[in-house]
Design an enzyme around this catalytic site. Structure first.
Site: not given
Ligand code: AMP
Length: 116
Positions: A33, A89, A95-96, A102-104
């Site tokens: 990120d 998200n 919160g996207q 996507h995966l954090h």
């Protein structure tokens, strides 16, 4: 011909903009990120265009399972032996901000619960 919608993650996939890529295979890409919220903050994205979690279809089951397996592998490779947090998200209310699922993968510090 209609313009294909694009976004920052598709540009990273297409190598149009740089990213610190940690892993890639036929189905997914993982990169750091740009604004990390933890000592380890990696994003995992499917190569298939999936706008958000709420739009998943049954055919996406395998790729979603694969994302989780790769997240666990990266967590191990990155030394997150104390544990880690996965966040996904969905849409603005969740919160996207980037319209490509996507995966954090977050680790390297303690995480509070409930989340903010
Ligand atoms: P979300 O808010 O769940 O949509 O997460 C989007 C994430 O993408 C945020 O954590 C951003 O910091 C991250 N991000 C945005 N642009 C880039 C970029 N060019 N390279 C890497 N990460 C990015």
């Amino acid at each position: 011909m209609a313009m294909l919608p694009t976004n920052v993650f598709l540009k990273i996939l297409g190598r149009e903009i740089p990213a610190a890529i940690l892993y890639e295979d036929e189905f997914c890409l993982a990169f750091r990120d740009a604004h990390p919220l933890a000592p380890v903050h990696v994003l995992l994205i499917p190569k298939k265009v999936i706008r958000t979690h709420a739009e998943l279809v049954p055919e996406d089951a395998a790729v979603m399972g694969h994302l989780h397996l790769i997240a666990a592998k990266l967590a191990a490779d990155l030394g997150l032996t104390a544990g880690y947090r996965l966040v996904l998200n969905c849409d603005a209310g969740g919160g996207q901000t980037v319209p490509h699922l996507h995966l954090h993968l977050l680790g390297g510090r303690a995480f509070a619960w409930p989340p903010g």
